[in-house]
Design a protein around this motif. Sequence first.
Motif, short mmCIF file in Angstrom:
data_model
loop_
_atom_site.label_atom_id
_atom_site.label_comp_id
_atom_site.label_asym_id
_atom_site.label_seq_id
_atom_site.Cartn_x
_atom_site.Cartn_y
_atom_site.Cartn_z
N PHE A 25 -5.18 -0.95 -6.54
CA PHE A 25 -3.79 -1.01 -6.10
C PHE A 25 -3.26 0.38 -5.77
O PHE A 25 -2.47 0.55 -4.83
N LEU A 26 -3.67 1.39 -6.54
CA LEU A 26 -3.25 2.76 -6.24
C LEU A 26 -3.79 3.21 -4.89
O LEU A 26 -3.09 3.90 -4.12
N VAL A 27 -5.03 2.83 -4.58
CA VAL A 27 -5.58 3.16 -3.27
C VAL A 27 -4.79 2.45 -2.17
O VAL A 27 -4.47 3.03 -1.12
N ASP A 28 -4.44 1.18 -2.40
CA ASP A 28 -3.62 0.46 -1.42
C ASP A 28 -2.26 1.13 -1.23
O ASP A 28 -1.76 1.22 -0.10
N LEU A 29 -1.66 1.58 -2.32
CA LEU A 29 -0.38 2.28 -2.20
C LEU A 29 -0.51 3.55 -1.37
O LEU A 29 0.37 3.89 -0.58
N ALA A 30 -1.64 4.27 -1.57
CA ALA A 30 -1.85 5.48 -0.79
C ALA A 30 -1.96 5.21 0.70
O ALA A 30 -1.72 6.10 1.52
N VAL A 31 -2.29 3.99 1.07
CA VAL A 31 -2.37 3.61 2.49
C VAL A 31 -1.07 2.99 2.97
O VAL A 31 -0.57 3.29 4.06
N VAL A 32 -0.49 2.09 2.16
CA VAL A 32 0.68 1.31 2.60
C VAL A 32 1.94 2.16 2.67
O VAL A 32 2.72 2.06 3.63
N LEU A 33 2.16 3.03 1.67
CA LEU A 33 3.40 3.80 1.64
C LEU A 33 3.54 4.73 2.85
O LEU A 33 4.61 4.76 3.49
N PRO A 34 2.50 5.51 3.22
CA PRO A 34 2.66 6.31 4.45
C PRO A 34 2.83 5.44 5.69
O PRO A 34 3.58 5.81 6.62
N ALA A 35 2.13 4.30 5.74
CA ALA A 35 2.27 3.43 6.90
C ALA A 35 3.67 2.85 7.00
O ALA A 35 4.19 2.62 8.11
N ALA A 36 4.30 2.59 5.86
CA ALA A 36 5.65 2.04 5.88
C ALA A 36 6.69 3.06 6.34
O ALA A 36 7.79 2.68 6.78
N ALA A 37 6.35 4.36 6.23
CA ALA A 37 7.31 5.40 6.59
C ALA A 37 7.03 6.01 7.96
O ALA A 37 7.78 6.89 8.39
N ASP A 38 5.97 5.57 8.67
CA ASP A 38 5.67 6.17 9.96
C ASP A 38 6.57 5.58 11.05
O ASP A 38 7.41 4.70 10.80
N SER A 39 6.36 6.05 12.26
CA SER A 39 7.22 5.64 13.38
C SER A 39 6.71 4.41 14.12
O SER A 39 7.32 3.98 15.10
N LEU A 40 5.59 3.84 13.64
CA LEU A 40 5.03 2.65 14.30
C LEU A 40 5.68 1.40 13.71
O LEU A 40 5.39 1.00 12.58
N GLY A 41 6.56 0.78 14.45
CA GLY A 41 7.23 -0.42 13.98
C GLY A 41 8.40 -0.09 13.08
O GLY A 41 8.70 1.07 12.76
N PRO A 42 9.11 -1.11 12.63
CA PRO A 42 10.27 -0.91 11.74
C PRO A 42 9.85 -0.26 10.43
O PRO A 42 8.80 -0.57 9.87
N ARG A 43 10.71 0.65 9.97
CA ARG A 43 10.40 1.33 8.71
C ARG A 43 10.45 0.34 7.53
O ARG A 43 11.37 -0.47 7.44
N GLY A 44 9.49 0.46 6.67
CA GLY A 44 9.43 -0.37 5.47
C GLY A 44 8.83 -1.74 5.68
O GLY A 44 8.65 -2.49 4.70
N ARG A 45 8.48 -2.09 6.92
CA ARG A 45 7.93 -3.44 7.14
C ARG A 45 6.59 -3.62 6.43
O ARG A 45 6.30 -4.70 5.92
#
Length: 568
Positions: A25-45
């Motif tokens: 889960f920590l590895v998933d967080l390391a991937v999901v959290l940056p992806a949620a904050a990038d400019s691709l698509g709505p933030r937090g999606r």
Amino acid sequence: MPFSDRVSSAWRWLGLEGALLLAAFLVDLAVVLPAAADSLGPRGRDLLLLPGMIALGACALWARKRPAVAVFAGAATLFASTFLIRVTDAAAYTTLLSNVSLSETVAGLELVFFCVRRVRPAEAVVGTGTLVLGGLFAAVYRNGSGTSGLSQTLLLGLVLLVVTVGAGMQFRRGPGPRKDSAVRDLVREQWPLIGVLSLPLFLELYQVLDSDIRTLPAMLCSVAAAAATVYATRRPLRAGLILAAVIVATAPALWVASRQYLRAMGVLPFTEIAAGIIVVVLLVRHVEPKRAWGTIGLLSGAVAFTTLAGMATGNSRLGIRDLRDLVIAAVLVLGISVACGLYFRARDSERRKVVEAAVSDAQNSERMALARELHDLVAHHVTGIIVQAQAAKVIADQNPKVALEVIERIEVAGTEAMTAMRRLVGSMRAGGDVVTDQATMDLDADLRRLAERAQVPVDAEVRVPKNLPQEVSRSALRLVQESLTNTRKHAAGATRVRLLAEVRDGELHIRVADDGRQVVTRPAGGSGGYGLVGMRERVELLHGRLAAGPAPDGGWVVEAWLPVEEEA
């Protein structure tokens, strides 16, 4: 409860399966959290991926108690999270299986494992099949990719399923006793270490999946390093040599690895760095310094060789210009590892001394208790035998018939002494706190019986309840017994003994007084001087008070106050 105790309790509750889920889960967080904050698509999606991960992980933990229900709940969770991701257009990312996160993959494998291990075969087949359908549905429909990449997912998923089912069958409890293997015992004992090492392994796995097949040898070296670290908890010296060989073998594996993997890992994989630190700590902690330092030097040489070899490829993000900083960092890490090992070594030595001191104190207490019991029994019975034997010798010539009666009483007293000794030995063999010498749970009856058998008439005034603590009752009986024995041995001309036993103000008051006079000659059978010592020890163990000495109007008085409250 202190915070550290709460953390320890939560860690123990997680177990190996929980630790693996947490690392994934920590590895998933390391991937999901940056992806949620990038400019691709709505933030937090992309955060919408987290509820499915958390829910499926909870199902995996629930499977430890209710595997049959948890596996169907896990399948339902996969279907629900797939619909949520598809409706919201969240970007499900790929790890081992297409569109399935690492924590969901680990949770699904644990659900299959517990289902196969603990559920009846027919239910296990249905549950596993339902979970597999949920995984296929997620792989195909989460991103609307259809059957793209499905063949690779099917092949890898089949391999993981076969391995997991085989492990579940291996751990499945049969009708008879199961013999534990060394590997199974090692995994059961060292699951916290396995959970810690799984985090860098999962991080490397994520990098391997983003690279090509050439990175697989380096990943296998990291797995071997993790296995050597777990083995180091049993054989640190041998495991250190194995780890050094694995680190040296990593050099050619890094030569063929992809540039992307080398850029992410640096000069040495994360898992091998963590393994080296842990093995150094174990070497310093458990191995004699001379041999430990030799293995640590070998490990340091292996790390230096692999680092220089990685720099020589030119593909690593670190070059020769960074060598000075790497040496400083390596020396600092080595120093911290050695310091941790020395700390644990000192703590183990201190703990060993504390345990040895506690064992020595316990042995001394047992010896003192044994000495008191033997003294009370032997002095009480043997003194009576000696006194009666002396009387028989005096009257043998004058009245042989009376002498014969005395001899018969001596025989009875000897039999009682032998019975008491056997009971004492039986109590010691049983390891329990058995009341010896015909003692019961009723102090009133025990004291009256003792007064009836005394050779000097005893006026007994006993007012004690029946619910006294057993140790208080036993000590009170021994105090009265020793006092009556001393009366026979030391109080010449004693014609009457007054015994008082009553509970007053939360204390058991014992008073034994005779009307004899103290003799200056050696008593019958001699005196070891341990009677009063034993009585004082018994009273002090119960936090009571003892007074013994001549009475103002003649005779000898022994008084004891024994607390009967629970706090005593």
